[in-house]
Write a protein that holds these residues in place. Structure first.
Motif, PDB file in Angstrom:
ATOM      1  N   ASN A   1     -12.511   3.239  -3.661  1.00 25.16           N
ATOM      2  CA  ASN A   1     -11.836   3.166  -2.366  1.00 25.16           C
ATOM      3  C   ASN A   1     -10.654   2.205  -2.376  1.00 25.16           C
ATOM      4  O   ASN A   1      -9.759   2.314  -1.543  1.00 25.16           O
ATOM      5  CB  ASN A   1     -12.830   2.712  -1.282  1.00 25.16           C
ATOM      6  CG  ASN A   1     -13.974   3.699  -1.089  1.00 25.16           C
ATOM      7  OD1 ASN A   1     -13.807   4.892  -1.328  1.00 25.16           O
ATOM      8  ND2 ASN A   1     -15.125   3.208  -0.678  1.00 25.16           N
ATOM      9  N   VAL A   2     -10.669   1.286  -3.328  1.00 29.04           N
ATOM     10  CA  VAL A   2      -9.693   0.199  -3.325  1.00 29.04           C
ATOM     11  C   VAL A   2      -8.323   0.640  -3.814  1.00 29.04           C
ATOM     12  O   VAL A   2      -7.295   0.235  -3.261  1.00 29.04           O
ATOM     13  CB  VAL A   2     -10.216  -0.983  -4.175  1.00 29.04           C
ATOM     14  CG1 VAL A   2      -9.090  -1.929  -4.551  1.00 29.04           C
ATOM     15  CG2 VAL A   2     -11.304  -1.725  -3.417  1.00 29.04           C
TER      16      VAL A   2
ATOM     17  N   ILE B   1      -5.848   2.025  -1.272  1.00 28.58           N
ATOM     18  CA  ILE B   1      -5.485   1.025  -0.264  1.00 28.58           C
ATOM     19  C   ILE B   1      -4.392   0.108  -0.796  1.00 28.58           C
ATOM     20  O   ILE B   1      -3.516  -0.346  -0.050  1.00 28.58           O
ATOM     21  CB  ILE B   1      -6.726   0.196   0.140  1.00 28.58           C
ATOM     22  CG1 ILE B   1      -7.791   1.091   0.780  1.00 28.58           C
ATOM     23  CG2 ILE B   1      -6.342  -0.942   1.073  1.00 28.58           C
ATOM     24  CD1 ILE B   1      -9.106   0.382   1.047  1.00 28.58           C
ATOM     25  N   CYS B   2      -4.425  -0.140  -2.103  1.00 21.71           N
ATOM     26  CA  CYS B   2      -3.490  -1.088  -2.717  1.00 21.71           C
ATOM     27  C   CYS B   2      -2.217  -0.432  -3.248  1.00 21.71           C
ATOM     28  O   CYS B   2      -1.377  -1.107  -3.850  1.00 21.71           O
ATOM     29  CB  CYS B   2      -4.184  -1.840  -3.847  1.00 21.71           C
ATOM     30  SG  CYS B   2      -5.560  -2.839  -3.263  1.00 21.71           S
TER      31      CYS B   2
ATOM     32  N   LEU C   1     -10.226  -7.391  -2.372  1.00 30.26           N
ATOM     33  CA  LEU C   1     -11.034  -6.378  -1.689  1.00 30.26           C
ATOM     34  C   LEU C   1     -12.358  -6.131  -2.409  1.00 30.26           C
ATOM     35  O   LEU C   1     -13.403  -5.959  -1.774  1.00 30.26           O
ATOM     36  CB  LEU C   1     -10.245  -5.077  -1.579  1.00 30.26           C
ATOM     37  CG  LEU C   1      -9.033  -5.104  -0.641  1.00 30.26           C
ATOM     38  CD1 LEU C   1      -8.221  -3.819  -0.780  1.00 30.26           C
ATOM     39  CD2 LEU C   1      -9.472  -5.306   0.803  1.00 30.26           C
ATOM     40  N   LEU C   2     -12.315  -6.112  -3.735  1.00 31.99           N
ATOM     41  CA  LEU C   2     -13.549  -5.943  -4.506  1.00 31.99           C
ATOM     42  C   LEU C   2     -14.508  -7.097  -4.254  1.00 31.99           C
ATOM     43  O   LEU C   2     -15.721  -6.902  -4.127  1.00 31.99           O
ATOM     44  CB  LEU C   2     -13.225  -5.846  -5.998  1.00 31.99           C
ATOM     45  CG  LEU C   2     -12.497  -4.581  -6.464  1.00 31.99           C
ATOM     46  CD1 LEU C   2     -12.057  -4.718  -7.905  1.00 31.99           C
ATOM     47  CD2 LEU C   2     -13.390  -3.341  -6.306  1.00 31.99           C
TER      48      LEU C   2
ATOM     49  N   SER D   1       0.816  -1.219   0.000  1.00 34.77           N
ATOM     50  CA  SER D   1       0.000   0.000   0.000  1.00 34.77           C
ATOM     51  C   SER D   1       0.847   1.265   0.000  1.00 34.77           C
ATOM     52  O   SER D   1       0.327   2.374  -0.191  1.00 34.77           O
ATOM     53  CB  SER D   1      -0.936   0.013   1.217  1.00 34.77           C
ATOM     54  OG  SER D   1      -0.183   0.037   2.423  1.00 34.77           O
TER      55      SER D   1
ATOM     56  N   ALA E   1     -16.655  -5.954 -10.106  1.00 36.10           N
ATOM     57  CA  ALA E   1     -17.463  -5.844  -8.887  1.00 36.10           C
ATOM     58  C   ALA E   1     -18.944  -6.054  -9.189  1.00 36.10           C
ATOM     59  O   ALA E   1     -19.650  -6.748  -8.449  1.00 36.10           O
ATOM     60  CB  ALA E   1     -17.237  -4.480  -8.234  1.00 36.10           C
TER      61      ALA E   1
ATOM     62  N   GLY F   1     -14.760  -8.659  -1.631  1.00 33.79           N
ATOM     63  CA  GLY F   1     -15.280  -8.500  -0.279  1.00 33.79           C
ATOM     64  C   GLY F   1     -16.288  -7.372  -0.140  1.00 33.79           C
ATOM     65  O   GLY F   1     -16.752  -7.086   0.970  1.00 33.79           O
ATOM     66  N   GLY F   2     -16.608  -6.710  -1.275  1.00 36.36           N
ATOM     67  CA  GLY F   2     -17.635  -5.676  -1.257  1.00 36.36           C
ATOM     68  C   GLY F   2     -17.134  -4.247  -1.223  1.00 36.36           C
ATOM     69  O   GLY F   2     -17.931  -3.310  -1.161  1.00 36.36           O
ATOM     70  N   ASN F   3     -15.821  -4.047  -1.284  1.00 32.36           N
ATOM     71  CA  ASN F   3     -15.283  -2.689  -1.308  1.00 32.36           C
ATOM     72  C   ASN F   3     -15.507  -2.027  -2.660  1.00 32.36           C
ATOM     73  O   ASN F   3     -15.485  -2.684  -3.707  1.00 32.36           O
ATOM     74  CB  ASN F   3     -13.780  -2.730  -1.006  1.00 32.36           C
ATOM     75  CG  ASN F   3     -13.478  -3.111   0.429  1.00 32.36           C
ATOM     76  OD1 ASN F   3     -13.444  -2.280   1.318  1.00 32.36           O
ATOM     77  ND2 ASN F   3     -13.268  -4.401   0.653  1.00 32.36           N
ATOM     78  N   ARG F   4     -15.680  -0.727  -2.663  1.00 34.02           N
ATOM     79  CA  ARG F   4     -15.938   0.013  -3.896  1.00 34.02           C
ATOM     80  C   ARG F   4     -14.617   0.279  -4.629  1.00 34.02           C
ATOM     81  O   ARG F   4     -13.584   0.559  -3.996  1.00 34.02           O
ATOM     82  CB  ARG F   4     -16.626   1.342  -3.589  1.00 34.02           C
ATOM     83  CG  ARG F   4     -18.015   1.173  -2.964  1.00 34.02           C
ATOM     84  CD  ARG F   4     -18.572   2.519  -2.518  1.00 34.02           C
ATOM     85  NE  ARG F   4     -18.728   3.423  -3.643  1.00 34.02           N
ATOM     86  CZ  ARG F   4     -19.794   3.443  -4.442  1.00 34.02           C
ATOM     87  NH1 ARG F   4     -20.790   2.596  -4.230  1.00 34.02           N
ATOM     88  NH2 ARG F   4     -19.882   4.311  -5.428  1.00 34.02           N
TER      89      ARG F   4
END
Length: 296
Positions: free
Chosen positions: A254-255, A258-259, A245-246, A199, A283, A248-251
């Motif tokens: 936002n991802v 984080i990455c 992450l996608l 990250s 997604a 897992g429901g992350n938008r």
């Protein structure tokens, strides 16, 4: 009974939702790109001159060896097909199925858990254990090829036997075999660092300075040992985490930060180049239940 080999598909896609067992025999195979799966892979080599890279480790695989590859472990095979035909069984299993087959007293993930003390990717077996594993894989493969009564039930029963056997063997210290190359300790350290700090801003110069090695030496050793460049590995690791992450429901908006991507445009291009679809499309398709995660 002679088995009919399946054709190699470079996309490495799993078409079923639960598990697939493939049998392949190639006299020629071009280089396979460093890749990962969202499912577990159990690999049994029948014949061939094979070297397998899994993250920072390189394994010389002999006929009768078993390789265990966990989801998201980047891996790549290299073969010398002119020496012998490349013949192998490859089993892909959805983690949800392993959980379903496990019981309170029998956790079938034990052999497959990379954080378990004593875990290793490579199992070198005695001849009787080799025959047992190969026989179970052959039976599963034959069941998948014929539309016989009770095929699904018998296939799952054989798969359960195989997973129990693999776990028993993996828990024995004498079955583990060390990888052939830790010649560049810096490469292993860099990969561990990337996996922890994906990250954050990462670059070849910074990594070389952090581990007190020449960037030219690090670049050369990384390419030789892992099969790709430092920059390419970082990108693969970041989009790999992003897809997780996608799922897992992350938008998507936002991802990317984080990455470790500096902007959405760069993230979009990297994700689409790796998986053939945009982050948003991926997604949305998960939300609609229209695809199973079987990207290469």
């Amino acid at each position: 009974m002679a088995l009919k080999p399946q054709q190699f598909n470079p996309k490495q896609q799993m078409l079923r939702r639960d598990f697939e067992l493939q049998y392949k025999r190639d006299s020629y195979l071009s280089d396979v790109e460093l890749h990962h799966h969202d499912f577990y892979e159990l690999y049994y080599l029948v014949s061939g001159d094979v070297t397998y890279t899994i993250e920072s480790k390189r394994y010389k695989v002999l006929p009768g060896d078993v390789l265990l590859v966990s989801p998201r472990e980047l891996h790549q095979v290299s073969i010398q097909a002119e020496h012998a035909a490349y013949e192998r069984y490859v089993l892909w299993i959805n983690p949800e199925l392993i959980a379903e087959l496990s019981t309170d007293g029998t956790d079938l993930f034990q052999a497959l858990d990379p954080i378990r003390p004593g875990y290793g990717n490579q199992l070198r077996l005695q001849s009787n254990d080799q025959q047992k594993i190969r026989s179970l894989m052959e039976q599963i493969y034959l069941e998948q090829q014929e539309a016989l009564f009770g095929r699904e039930l018998l296939s799952r029963s054989l798969l359960t036997q195989l997973l129990v056997t693999i776990n028993r063997l993996a828990l024995r210290e004498d079955c583990h075999f060390e990888d052939i190359s830790r010649s560049s300790r810096a490469v292993s350290q860099v990969i561990e660092y990337i996996n922890l700090h994906y990250s954050e801003p990462l670059a070849l110069d910074m990594l070389a300075e952090t581990f007190f090695v020449s960037k030219y030496h690090l670049s050369h050793e990384f390419q030789r040992q892992v099969g790709t460049s430092v920059c390419r590995y970082i990108q693969k690791k970041r989009v790999q985490i992003a897809r997780q992450l996608l799922a897992g429901g992350n938008r998507p908006n936002n991802v990317y930060g984080i990455c470790g991507f500096g902007d959405y445009t760069g993230f979009y291009r990297a994700f689409k180049a790796e998986y053939g679809t945009s982050p948003r499309e991926y997604a949305e398709s998960l939300n609609k239940g229209t695809i199973f995660e079987h990207f290469r």
